[in-house]
Each structure stands twice: as C-alpha cells, then as structure tokens.
Design a protein around this motif. Structure first.
Motif, PDB file in Angstrom:
ATOM      1  N   GLU A 122       0.740  -1.447   0.024  1.00 17.98           N
ATOM      2  CA  GLU A 122      -0.050  -0.025   0.067  1.00 17.98           C
ATOM      3  C   GLU A 122       0.873   1.182   0.005  1.00 17.98           C
ATOM      4  O   GLU A 122       0.542   2.103  -0.703  1.00 17.98           O
ATOM      5  CB  GLU A 122      -0.994  -0.119   1.199  1.00 17.98           C
ATOM      6  N   ASP A 123       1.775   1.390   0.683  1.00 19.78           N
ATOM      7  CA  ASP A 123       2.898   2.364   0.781  1.00 19.78           C
ATOM      8  C   ASP A 123       4.264   2.061   0.656  1.00 19.78           C
ATOM      9  O   ASP A 123       4.835   1.501   1.370  1.00 19.78           O
ATOM     10  CB  ASP A 123       2.757   2.944   2.262  1.00 19.78           C
ATOM     11  N   VAL A 124       4.849   2.264  -0.804  1.00 14.86           N
ATOM     12  CA  VAL A 124       6.074   1.611  -0.974  1.00 14.86           C
ATOM     13  C   VAL A 124       7.113   2.618  -0.269  1.00 14.86           C
ATOM     14  O   VAL A 124       8.302   1.664   0.041  1.00 14.86           O
ATOM     15  CB  VAL A 124       6.451   2.232  -2.423  1.00 14.86           C
ATOM     16  N   LYS A 125       6.764   3.703   0.115  1.00 17.16           N
ATOM     17  CA  LYS A 125       8.048   4.448   0.989  1.00 17.16           C
ATOM     18  C   LYS A 125       8.167   3.925   2.564  1.00 17.16           C
ATOM     19  O   LYS A 125       9.264   3.557   2.985  1.00 17.16           O
ATOM     20  CB  LYS A 125       7.922   5.952   0.955  1.00 17.16           C
ATOM     21  N   ALA A 126       7.011   3.513   2.925  1.00 15.02           N
ATOM     22  CA  ALA A 126       6.932   3.003   4.302  1.00 15.02           C
ATOM     23  C   ALA A 126       7.525   1.502   4.185  1.00 15.02           C
ATOM     24  O   ALA A 126       8.359   1.079   5.003  1.00 15.02           O
ATOM     25  CB  ALA A 126       5.450   2.790   4.851  1.00 15.02           C
ATOM     26  N   LYS A 128       9.689   0.548   2.149  1.00 16.33           N
ATOM     27  CA  LYS A 128      11.110   0.722   2.017  1.00 16.33           C
ATOM     28  C   LYS A 128      11.729   0.831   3.334  1.00 16.33           C
ATOM     29  O   LYS A 128      12.917   0.321   3.602  1.00 16.33           O
ATOM     30  CB  LYS A 128      11.461   1.915   1.179  1.00 16.33           C
ATOM     31  N   GLY A 144       7.791   6.911  -4.822  1.00 19.54           N
ATOM     32  CA  GLY A 144       6.728   5.909  -4.034  1.00 19.54           C
ATOM     33  C   GLY A 144       6.018   4.984  -4.800  1.00 19.54           C
ATOM     34  O   GLY A 144       4.917   4.361  -4.644  1.00 19.54           O
ATOM     35  N   LYS A 145       6.784   4.626  -6.162  1.00 19.86           N
ATOM     36  CA  LYS A 145       6.163   3.676  -6.919  1.00 19.86           C
ATOM     37  C   LYS A 145       6.746   2.414  -6.887  1.00 19.86           C
ATOM     38  O   LYS A 145       6.250   1.431  -7.277  1.00 19.86           O
ATOM     39  CB  LYS A 145       6.305   4.291  -8.562  1.00 19.86           C
ATOM     40  N   LYS A 162       3.713  -0.610  -5.856  1.00 19.60           N
ATOM     41  CA  LYS A 162       2.411  -0.207  -5.492  1.00 19.60           C
ATOM     42  C   LYS A 162       1.176  -1.416  -5.779  1.00 19.60           C
ATOM     43  O   LYS A 162       1.486  -1.926  -6.941  1.00 19.60           O
ATOM     44  CB  LYS A 162       1.817   0.983  -6.067  1.00 19.60           C
ATOM     45  N   ARG A 163       0.605  -1.891  -4.848  1.00 13.91           N
ATOM     46  CA  ARG A 163      -0.363  -2.955  -5.182  1.00 13.91           C
ATOM     47  C   ARG A 163      -1.120  -2.800  -6.241  1.00 13.91           C
ATOM     48  O   ARG A 163      -1.356  -3.756  -7.061  1.00 13.91           O
ATOM     49  CB  ARG A 163      -1.175  -3.250  -3.880  1.00 13.91           C
ATOM     50  N   ASP A 195       2.544  -5.083   5.298  1.00 15.57           N
ATOM     51  CA  ASP A 195       1.463  -5.439   4.294  1.00 15.57           C
ATOM     52  C   ASP A 195       1.067  -7.093   4.704  1.00 15.57           C
ATOM     53  O   ASP A 195       0.307  -7.694   3.860  1.00 15.57           O
ATOM     54  CB  ASP A 195       1.836  -5.345   2.956  1.00 15.57           C
TER      55      ASP A 195
END
Length: 208
Positions: A122-126, A128, A144-145, A162-163, A195
């Motif tokens: 849901e949140d790529v930055k998180a 990461k 964030g992709k 991203k999902r 996730d």
C-alpha cells in the motif's frame, strides 16, 4: 539480512503443484511448496518474475507453463522495456516471464537468469523504510512507486511495487482478501511486514 534463500508457496495440493513447477519452470531449491487451506480470494498481493535472456526463452517458458496447466493473463509481447508475458499457475500464483531484450541472439532455452519476488504494498516508502531497518540495502528506488533491494548473489531478488500497479501489470483486479499464501525464507529472524507478508529463518525451514 542480506539475501533471500527461497520462497514457499502455500498450496492446496503440493504434489500437483510440484509436478507443475517441475514441468514448467524447474526452479530447483529457489521454490518450495507447503500444504495450506488458508482462505484466500482474488489478488494475493504478489507476483514472481522469471527473468531470461531473450524473447525466445520467454516464449519457451510460457508455452511450457501453458502445457502444464497454467492460464494466460497477458500474452507475451514487446513493450517499451523489453518482451514478456504473464501466466497464472494452477495453484493461483501469478508469474511474470520477461526479458529486457527485444531480439533473439540464439536458440531458445528455458534457462532462468533471475527470480524476482515483487510484493504489492500500500505504501512503497513505508515498506522501503521497514526493509532497510531489517537490514536490506536499496539498489534502485523510484519515489513512492517502486523499490528494488540489493540481495547480493542470493537466488531470489526482492522488489516492492504499489499494489494496484502490480495488479495492473499482472492483468488482474487489485481486489483480494485473506492469506497471501506465501512465506519468504531469509537469513533473518522471523517477522511479518506491514502488508502481512511473513518471513521465516531459512535454516528453520530447510525442508518442505
């Protein structure tokens, strides 16, 4: 944590799944199977990618998978980044088969150069930040992709997407509930990411 040792797919019938993967892909110790009846529906939130050298190898693996019982989600075709297609195994796992090359340089083979696990988050930055805190170094990052981690010479690579974007690439709806039916083996203590993807210590799951 520096590398991924293998991924374990949780399937309803390990014997049938084993026959499929042996016939279609022959991934040896990079892929393991475990019986599970955990409820799941729709998109499970991940794909596995087989990276090969040339388009002919993509076609050979796609054809082998279809003969073994897979269904096609996206026919193999050229794109901006190369050549690839997407199939779904009888157990429900989605496989991308791709090459960065658009031209053949030799006879077709079924040799797999890399296996890449793409987790739809849901949140790529998180995600990461979480994985960096758990010892992985970033190899590539696009805001964030998308983020790809440096897993060294390990047999399985890891990336976050991203999902919704990953579902689009796979050619399926992003909707899904229940178990991911996936466990990741690595040189780390067991944990579960934000996730819901579960990791286990490779030495504790040496045989499946």
């Amino acid at each position: 944590m520096t590398s991924l040792a293998f991924v374990t797919l949780e399937v309803a019938d390990p014997a049938a799944a084993g026959r499929f993967y042996s016939t279609a892909f022959g991934l040896d110790d990079r892929l393991r199977l475990r019986a599970s009846e955990a409820p799941t529906s729709g998109f499970r939130g991940f794909t596995l990618s087989l990276v090969v050298a040339q388009p002919a190898d993509v076609d050979a693996l796609v054809e082998a998978a279809l003969r073994a019982g897979a269904t096609i989600l996206k026919p193999a075709a050229k794109s901006l980044w190369g050549y690839g297609g997407v199939v779904q195994a009888p157990d429900g796992t989605i496989w991308q088969i791709a090459s960065s090359s658009k031209k053949n340089t030799g006879p077709a083979t079924r040799q797999v150069d890399e296996v890449v696990l793409l987790l739809g988050v849901e949140d790529v930055k998180a995600g990461k930040r979480f994985y960096v805190e758990h010892g992985l170094a970033v190899a590539k990052s696009f805001g964030g992709k998308y983020v790809e981690f440096d897993t060294g010479t390990g047999p399985v690579k890891l990336a976050l997407y991203k999902r919704r974007g990953l579902a689009k690439v796979a050619g399926v709806s992003p909707d899904g509930t229940g178990s991911h039916r996936l466990t990741i083996g690595a040189d780390a203590e067991p944990f579960t990411d934000p996730d819901g993807f579960a990791w286990t210590t490779a030495s504790q799951n040496a045989s499946v």
